[in-house]
Design an enzyme around this catalytic site. Structure first.
Site, PDB file in Angstrom:
ATOM      1  N   CYS A 115     -43.360 -30.192 -38.202  1.00 39.13           N
ATOM      2  CA  CYS A 115     -43.264 -29.054 -39.150  1.00 39.13           C
ATOM      3  C   CYS A 115     -42.073 -29.162 -40.087  1.00 39.13           C
ATOM      4  O   CYS A 115     -42.069 -28.564 -41.165  1.00 39.13           O
ATOM      5  CB  CYS A 115     -43.176 -27.739 -38.390  1.00 39.13           C
ATOM      6  N   HIS A 261     -41.609 -22.559 -43.704  1.00 41.16           N
ATOM      7  CA  HIS A 261     -42.759 -23.249 -43.119  1.00 41.16           C
ATOM      8  C   HIS A 261     -43.773 -22.182 -42.709  1.00 41.16           C
ATOM      9  O   HIS A 261     -43.414 -21.079 -42.286  1.00 41.16           O
ATOM     10  CB  HIS A 261     -42.285 -24.056 -41.907  1.00 41.16           C
ATOM     11  N   ASN A 291     -51.818 -23.453 -40.845  1.00 41.94           N
ATOM     12  CA  ASN A 291     -50.589 -24.228 -40.661  1.00 41.94           C
ATOM     13  C   ASN A 291     -50.875 -25.704 -40.897  1.00 41.94           C
ATOM     14  O   ASN A 291     -51.459 -26.374 -40.055  1.00 41.94           O
ATOM     15  CB  ASN A 291     -50.064 -23.989 -39.240  1.00 41.94           C
TER      16      ASN A 291
HETATM   17  O1  UT7 Z   1     -45.856 -24.980 -36.668  1.00 44.13           O
HETATM   18  C1  UT7 Z   1     -45.677 -25.318 -35.342  1.00 44.13           C
HETATM   19  C2  UT7 Z   1     -44.815 -24.362 -34.604  1.00 44.13           C
HETATM   20  N1  UT7 Z   1     -45.653 -23.435 -33.914  1.00 44.13           N
HETATM   21  C3  UT7 Z   1     -45.384 -22.157 -33.916  1.00 44.13           C
HETATM   22  O2  UT7 Z   1     -44.422 -21.738 -34.525  1.00 44.13           O
HETATM   23  C4  UT7 Z   1     -46.296 -21.275 -33.110  1.00 44.13           C
HETATM   24  C5  UT7 Z   1     -45.546 -20.133 -32.495  1.00 44.13           C
HETATM   25  N2  UT7 Z   1     -46.384 -19.298 -31.652  1.00 44.13           N
HETATM   26  C6  UT7 Z   1     -47.388 -18.539 -32.137  1.00 44.13           C
HETATM   27  O3  UT7 Z   1     -47.676 -18.557 -33.302  1.00 44.13           O
HETATM   28  C7  UT7 Z   1     -48.107 -17.608 -31.169  1.00 44.13           C
HETATM   29  O4  UT7 Z   1     -47.510 -17.722 -29.898  1.00 44.13           O
HETATM   30  C8  UT7 Z   1     -49.641 -17.862 -31.059  1.00 44.13           C
HETATM   31  C9  UT7 Z   1     -50.326 -17.413 -32.329  1.00 44.13           C
HETATM   32  C10 UT7 Z   1     -49.913 -19.306 -30.789  1.00 44.13           C
HETATM   33  C11 UT7 Z   1     -50.218 -17.030 -29.907  1.00 44.13           C
HETATM   34  O5  UT7 Z   1     -49.948 -15.668 -30.133  1.00 44.13           O
HETATM   35  P1  UT7 Z   1     -49.343 -14.774 -28.962  1.00 44.13           P
HETATM   36  O6  UT7 Z   1     -49.224 -13.427 -29.504  1.00 44.13           O
HETATM   37  O7  UT7 Z   1     -48.091 -15.432 -28.462  1.00 44.13           O
HETATM   38  O8  UT7 Z   1     -50.492 -14.794 -27.906  1.00 44.13           O
HETATM   39  P2  UT7 Z   1     -50.447 -15.295 -26.397  1.00 44.13           P
HETATM   40  O9  UT7 Z   1     -50.324 -16.774 -26.336  1.00 44.13           O
HETATM   41  O10 UT7 Z   1     -49.469 -14.473 -25.648  1.00 44.13           O
HETATM   42  O11 UT7 Z   1     -51.875 -14.886 -25.940  1.00 44.13           O
HETATM   43  C12 UT7 Z   1     -52.245 -13.522 -25.811  1.00 44.13           C
HETATM   44  C13 UT7 Z   1     -53.699 -13.484 -25.411  1.00 44.13           C
HETATM   45  C14 UT7 Z   1     -54.033 -14.397 -24.247  1.00 44.13           C
HETATM   46  O12 UT7 Z   1     -54.993 -13.740 -23.463  1.00 44.13           O
HETATM   47  P3  UT7 Z   1     -54.580 -12.987 -22.117  1.00 44.13           P
HETATM   48  O13 UT7 Z   1     -53.953 -14.036 -21.241  1.00 44.13           O
HETATM   49  O14 UT7 Z   1     -53.616 -11.926 -22.544  1.00 44.13           O
HETATM   50  O15 UT7 Z   1     -55.873 -12.460 -21.613  1.00 44.13           O
HETATM   51  C15 UT7 Z   1     -54.643 -15.605 -24.899  1.00 44.13           C
HETATM   52  O16 UT7 Z   1     -55.556 -16.275 -24.062  1.00 44.13           O
HETATM   53  O17 UT7 Z   1     -54.488 -13.930 -26.506  1.00 44.13           O
HETATM   54  C16 UT7 Z   1     -55.365 -14.971 -26.059  1.00 44.13           C
HETATM   55  N3  UT7 Z   1     -55.616 -15.886 -27.157  1.00 44.13           N
HETATM   56  C17 UT7 Z   1     -56.610 -15.693 -28.040  1.00 44.13           C
HETATM   57  N4  UT7 Z   1     -57.548 -14.725 -28.135  1.00 44.13           N
HETATM   58  C18 UT7 Z   1     -58.415 -14.804 -29.160  1.00 44.13           C
HETATM   59  C19 UT7 Z   1     -54.972 -17.015 -27.486  1.00 44.13           C
HETATM   60  N5  UT7 Z   1     -55.525 -17.560 -28.579  1.00 44.13           N
HETATM   61  C20 UT7 Z   1     -56.547 -16.767 -28.944  1.00 44.13           C
HETATM   62  C21 UT7 Z   1     -57.504 -16.803 -29.974  1.00 44.13           C
HETATM   63  N6  UT7 Z   1     -58.415 -15.801 -30.039  1.00 44.13           N
HETATM   64  N7  UT7 Z   1     -57.517 -17.780 -30.901  1.00 44.13           N
END
Ligand code: UT7
Length: 335
Positions: A115, A261, A291
């Site tokens: 990134c 970014h 992204n």
């Molecule tokens: O450029 C590279 C650097 N990367 C980053 O900067 C990424 C940084 N992180 C993020 O952007 C976020 O952590 C994500 C967008 C990847 C995830 O968002 P979050 O709010 O942290 O969600 P989470 O991982 O805590 O997941 C919450 C829930 C989970 O379900 P349960 O366990 O609560 O039932 C996930 O399984 O959301 C679920 N989930 C989804 N649901 C629907 C994860 N991905 C998805 C999805 N659609 N695509």
């Protein structure tokens, strides 16, 4: 005094637009979840079956930037490509790009900073220019990430985020007494977090070059500990901004536009609120492109120049954080 100036830019996105609704048909996700958690509405992915590589995307963006600069590829002193999705493992994508451009014998350098690839690239280009090793450099950030993604519910956290695209800049040495062009930069790495965002293909530490267990364990797909990366971003991006401003002897009000970014709109909003920056002073386009890793910043810059949102005399700051962990920022004054 010799300074580095971004003379021109170009961008290229594959034609195939993929909406959140398209993804919702392939996995358990919704438009609402993706928009709320990431800000992404659509992204571009190379059409399945298209026989192209990352260097083809880079080539399309580079052609535009070179044409706008009025440069023949053979005039270049250096080509730098930032990508985490090279065409093949060896050699790097730089030589493919060089060959496609017909830039005979021009050195071509690949950098693997994910990134922050474009940011590290800018710093490298500035070092070449200030040390008088180069006068005309092509710097490209390009990614073809969709071919590495597993598009299913198990991998939905990465599948909805990552996308394809390329952004290019022609960077030129100029003589000026003004404090303009590339002002300053700071880059950091912290390998302690190398496991937070990774992909295992094709190498491994021992045994066969391609170990079947890597495939069996699905280590070849990107793995992201999103929460950890998120927390690191919302703490380290404000800190790098403060470091950069101090280094440049500037205050936050001296920056006309922040160009982060594009990893997650929520990260950029949290940054904006923490730094008390008005909405109009930060540029986001993640809703349209997702992204694109090394390509997010050069794509944004190209849009900003094309739409005349940044103009001569403006001071801008590029910054970002991602896999590595790598993070950094660049302050640049438009000329
Ligand atoms: O450029 C590279 C650097 N990367 C980053 O900067 C990424 C940084 N992180 C993020 O952007 C976020 O952590 C994500 C967008 C990847 C995830 O968002 P979050 O709010 O942290 O969600 P989470 O991982 O805590 O997941 C919450 C829930 C989970 O379900 P349960 O366990 O609560 O039932 C996930 O399984 O959301 C679920 N989930 C989804 N649901 C629907 C994860 N991905 C998805 C999805 N659609 N695509």
């Amino acid at each position: 005094m010799i300074r580095s100036m971004i003379k021109s830019t170009g961008r290229y996105l594959p034609e195939n637009k993929v909406t959140n609704q398209n993804l919702a048909e392939l996995m358990d996700t919704t438009d609402e979840w993706i928009v709320q958690r990431t800000g992404i509405e659509s992204r571009y992915w190379v059409k399945e079956g298209d026989d192209i590589g990352t260097s083809d995307l880079a080539y399309e963006a580079a052609k535009i930037a070179l044409e706008r600069a009025g440069w023949d590829p053979n005039e270049l002193d250096l080509i730098v490509i930032a990508t985490m999705t090279p065409d093949v493992n060896v050699p790097g994508s730089g030589v493919f790009l060089q060959d496609k451009l017909g830039a005979k014998n021009v050195p071509a350098l690949d950098i693997r900073q994910q990134c922050t690839g474009f940011l590290y690239g800018l710093e490298i280009c500035d070092a070449y220019i200030k040390s008088e090793k180069a006068k005309k450099i092509l710097l490209v950030g390009a990614e073809y990430q969709s071919r590495y993604l597993e598009v299913n519910t198990e991998y939905r956290d990465t599948a909805v985020i990552f996308a394809d695209g390329a952004g290019a800049s022609c960077i030129e040495a100029i003589e000026t007494d003004d404090d303009a062009g590339f002002i300053t930069s700071i880059m950091h790495s912290d390998g302690k977090y190398s496991q937070a965002l990774r992909a295992g293909l094709p190498a491994r530490k021992s045994g066969y070059a391609i170990d079947p267990t890597v495939i069996e364990n699905k280590e070849h797909f990107p793995f992201m500990d999103g929460k950890t990366v998120y927390k690191l971003a919302v703490t380290r991006l404000p800190r790098i901004t403060e470091e950069l401003l101090e280094k440049a002897n500037m205050s936050i009000d001296d920056i006309d536009l922040f160009i982060p970014h594009q990893a997650n709109l929520r990260i950029n909003e949290a940054f904006r609120e923490r730094m008390k920056i008005p909405k109009e002073k930060i540029y986001n386009n993640i809703e349209r492109y997702g992204n694109t890793t090394a390509a997010t910043i050069p794509i944004a810059l190209d849009e900003l120049l094309e739409n005349k949102i940044v103009k001569n005399g403006d001071t801008i700051m590029f910054f970002g954080l991602g896999a590595g962990l790598n993070w950094g920022g660049v302050i640049y004054k438009m000329i």
